[in-house]
Structure formats: structure tokens, C-alpha cells
Design an enzyme around this catalytic site. Sequence first.
Site, short mmCIF file in Angstrom:
data_model
loop_
_atom_site.label_atom_id
_atom_site.label_comp_id
_atom_site.label_asym_id
_atom_site.label_seq_id
_atom_site.Cartn_x
_atom_site.Cartn_y
_atom_site.Cartn_z
N ASP A 30 -27.70 -30.57 -18.40
CA ASP A 30 -26.36 -30.55 -17.80
C ASP A 30 -25.86 -29.13 -17.94
O ASP A 30 -25.58 -28.66 -19.05
CB ASP A 30 -25.45 -31.53 -18.54
N TYR A 80 -13.42 -24.76 -4.91
CA TYR A 80 -14.79 -24.42 -4.54
C TYR A 80 -14.91 -22.99 -4.01
O TYR A 80 -15.75 -22.21 -4.49
CB TYR A 80 -15.30 -25.41 -3.48
#
Length: 244
Positions: A64, A161
Site C-alpha cells: 500500500d 487530483y
Amino acid sequence: MNRWIGKVAVVTGASSGIGAATAKALANAGMITVGLARRVDRIDELKAGLPVEAASRLHSLWCDVTKENDILEAFSHIEQRFGGVDVLINSAGVARSSTGLLDSNNTQTLRDVVDTNLMGLMMCSREAFQSMKKRSVDGHIVHINSVLGHKVFPMQGLNAYAATKFGVTALAETMRNELRSVGNKTKVTCVSPGFVRTKILPKGMDLSSVLEPEDVAEAILYVVGTPPKVQIEDITFQSVTAPL
């Protein structure tokens, strides 16, 4: 790509989309390829679509990229098993279109985007470079950026983003400056595609005007395959029918 045959490539976010296409392409090109992801079973499934020799070069490793300990353990394992990292492809990335930048109660959503797209990229780059430096390897670090890392379009719900992708553009230049200052020849490249057929795409988008993950993988092979003295700093491309 001949000089990379038998060398080690690490691809983050290798379980789907651009990461999966890139992992397959690098393994096909002769590189020992380690795909990092949380869904390692999907990386293992990619082998079914590869020739036997290429499949033997593709390996999966759970990681992760928002967790530093996971990253440290992954790169330590890669060093112990494969000797180190020669090429890093930072492909892991997320976009959360469920909330806007200024919507209420969106803190965790924003953190998810920043932690994956920026912090994960920085930590993986750091560990990869330390591996290259330790072995005196002039490696290559490739960041999967975006056209949104160079211009912000009025698109609903992409919140942080574009900001993180602008950050990737700045981080790449910062890394190149650091490398130049110490005389290191490791390359840093941003690959900045337009919209690609992945889960990140906004809902309802016209899919006839997007790139395929394999198109981006081909661009990655191109920049990694350049001669040692050539550094492509950024390659930006879109579908010929892209509306933006």
C-alpha cells in the site's frame, strides 16, 4: 530496451490500468518486473496472457503506497531477492470524483488523493534511488503524470487530483535538480497522457476519445529505451479525437 534486459523494474499500482499494462510490457521487453499493489492476485492473473518466459519475469508484491512501512518492506524484499531496483514506474494513482474540492466533510477523500499521488510517489522514488545509488546504477524513475498536471480543465468533481498532478510535475523537476547537483545520471521522466480508459475516468465520459493503457505503456517503453545520454523530461500526448 536492450540495455535493460535482465535488469529490475518496479511498477506501483500494477494490478490494473496503466500499471498492469506497463508491468506486462516491461516483462515482455526482458526486464525482471516486480508489480506492487494491494490486489496481488490480479498481478498474478496477468501472467496468463504472457509468453512463458515473460511470465517467469513478472512477480507480485503486496504494498500500500500510502503506508511508509509497506514501502520500506517492499523495497527491502526486492533488494534481498532481486538485488535492487534499476527502473521505477510510479503508476499508482487515485482520483475521487464523489466530492468537490470545496465540499464539506471531504477531508479523508482529499487525504487519499494526496497520500497516493504525492506522498507514495515521493517515498517510492526515494527508496528506488537509494537502491540505485548504493549500487552505482544510473537508473530511471518514471512518474505517470497527466495532461491535468500541466493545465486544469473545468471538470466537475476531480477535487485535488489536478493539484497533485501539478505537484508531480514540480517534484520531477526537483528530483532532476537534486540529481544534477550531485552529478548523478539517474533520469526522471513524467509521462503525461490525456484521458485513459481506466477506473479514474469521470462517469459518463465519451470513451471513443480516450487512450488505452497499452498506449501509455508504449510511451513508457519509449522513454526508458532512450540512450543513456538522452533524458526526456516530459512526454505529453492524447487521443487524436480528444475534446480538450
